[in-house]
Scaffold this active site. Structure first.
Site, short mmCIF file in Angstrom:
data_model
loop_
_atom_site.label_atom_id
_atom_site.label_comp_id
_atom_site.label_asym_id
_atom_site.label_seq_id
_atom_site.Cartn_x
_atom_site.Cartn_y
_atom_site.Cartn_z
N LYS A 165 -20.54 54.04 -18.97
CA LYS A 165 -19.72 53.34 -19.95
C LYS A 165 -18.54 54.20 -20.36
CE LYS A 165 -21.70 50.19 -22.55
NZ LYS A 165 -22.53 49.60 -23.59
N ASP A 197 -22.84 68.03 -24.07
CA ASP A 197 -23.74 66.89 -24.26
C ASP A 197 -23.67 66.06 -22.98
OD1 ASP A 197 -25.27 64.74 -24.90
OD2 ASP A 197 -24.31 64.35 -26.84
N GLU A 230 -35.03 49.30 -16.78
CA GLU A 230 -35.28 50.23 -17.88
C GLU A 230 -35.54 49.48 -19.20
OE1 GLU A 230 -32.22 52.00 -20.25
OE2 GLU A 230 -30.67 51.53 -18.77
N ALA A 288 -29.24 63.63 -19.50
CA ALA A 288 -30.25 64.05 -18.52
C ALA A 288 -30.29 63.07 -17.34
CB ALA A 288 -31.62 64.14 -19.18
N ASP A 289 -29.65 61.91 -17.48
CA ASP A 289 -29.57 60.97 -16.35
C ASP A 289 -28.91 61.63 -15.14
OD1 ASP A 289 -30.53 59.09 -18.15
OD2 ASP A 289 -28.67 57.92 -18.23
N VAL A 323 -32.44 55.78 -18.25
CA VAL A 323 -32.25 55.81 -16.80
C VAL A 323 -33.09 56.95 -16.20
CG1 VAL A 323 -30.56 56.30 -14.96
CG2 VAL A 323 -29.98 54.72 -16.82
#
Ligand code: PSU
Ligand code: MN
Length: 301
Positions: free
Chosen positions: A157, A136, A23, A139-140, A106
């Site tokens: 993370k 929140d 990416e 969208a990954d 991603v």
């Protein structure tokens, strides 16, 4: 959509040789210059060590590139931050139509890798559910549920709500593989304590799951989580203290939406005086090598 393939990547794909997608948001929005370019270069080298050809994906002046030259990596790296659009699924047509520079997340990288015929992608951490902001959701996670690409990462993370992120992966039907581990990796630290769906210890075992997934035409992705190498892991308590402070500050400053992840990542590096950066760079390299090995095993099957 028309793609600009790096000749080396086009040749590898035509010959059915292993290719690993990488990416570009990690370059423009995840790491500071010049460590971002150095890391991108060394991650590409790690993919080669693993036995595959690297293909870093990005949009440059409205053109979609599958594989970047050293000059293009430098170009993006020096524009880290505001000038480059962070491209998730919804942003791709905006960047292309606008003739903009766009760095793929991603989600964005999975879409373009799949369309380019690349089934494996290596990164550092996926996006997830933000702490204190249950709506929140990166969208990954949706992309992992709908695009058949295997993402090799160190989990999500710990700036995120990891238990909630784990739940959404399950909702979206994403198999989570612990590479050499019974638990999901937690980026800077080796374990989140959250269970994986299966532990696999070799590239061949992961390749066998990818094959079975392809054979069953499941139109979803697979997540492989690889713990950061022991020697480079960052103390979980120190990481947690920095993350808690950064999260508080972001809430106070009203940082939200796509700005959240880059803001938090930058602040955590500042608060840990760069010590978290060492873990970040090490896990990126390690994931690149591991993905290269898996791609190699898949190509041999
Ligand atoms: N996690 C990291 N470094 C990163 C990112 C995530 O450790 O650079 C980037 C990835 O590109 C990921 C994106 O896809 O942040 C997630 O952003 P958002 O939460 O806005 O979906
Ligand atoms: Mn978000």
């Amino acid at each position: 959509m028309g793609f600009d393939f790096l000749p080396e990547v086009a040749a590898a794909l035509a010959a059915n040789e292993p290719v690993v997608a990488l990416e570009s948001t990690v370059i423009t929005h995840g790491l500071p210059y010049p460590q971002n370019v150095e890391t991108a270069v060394s991650m590409e080298a790690a993919v080669r060590e693993g036995g595959a050809t690297p293909a870093t994906i990005a949009i440059i002046q409205g053109r979609i590139h599958i594989g970047l030259t050293a000059e293009q990596l430098e170009y993006l790296g020096t524009r880290a931050g505001t000038a480059v659009r962070k491209c998730s699924r919804r942003d791709i047509p905006l960047a292309v139509a606008g003739g903009e520079d766009g760095a793929t997340t991603v989600a964005g990288t999975m879409i373009l890798a799949h369309q380019a015929g690349i089934p494996i992608f290596a990164t550092g951490g996926i996006g997830g559910v933000h702490r204190g902001h249950p709506f929140d959701v990166s969208a990954d996670l949706a992309e992992l549920g709908r695009t058949p690409v295997t993402v090799v990462s160190s989990g999500a993370k710990s700036i995120l709500d990891l238990p909630a992120t784990r739940e959404v992966l399950e909702t979206n039907g994403v198999p989570v593989i612990g590479y050499g581990s019974d638990t999901m990796a937690a980026f800077f630290s080796r374990s989140s304590g959250l269970p994986v769906d299966v532990r696999l210890d070799t590239p061949e075992a992961v390749a066998a799951v990818i094959r079975a997934h392809q054979a069953s035409s499941l139109q979803s992705g697979i997540l492989v989580t690889v713990p950061v190498p022991e020697a480079d892991a960052f103390d979980p308590d120190a990481a947690e203290a920095a993350i808690a402070q950064a999260t508080r500050e972001a809430d106070e400053a009203g940082i939200h939406g796509p700005a959240s992840t880059p803001w938090l990542l930058r602040r955590v590096v500042e608060l840990t005086e760069g010590r978290s950066l060492q873990a970040n760079v090490a896990l990126l390299r390690n994931n690149g090598r591991t993905a290269g090995q898996i791609a190699q095993a898949l190509a041999r099957m």
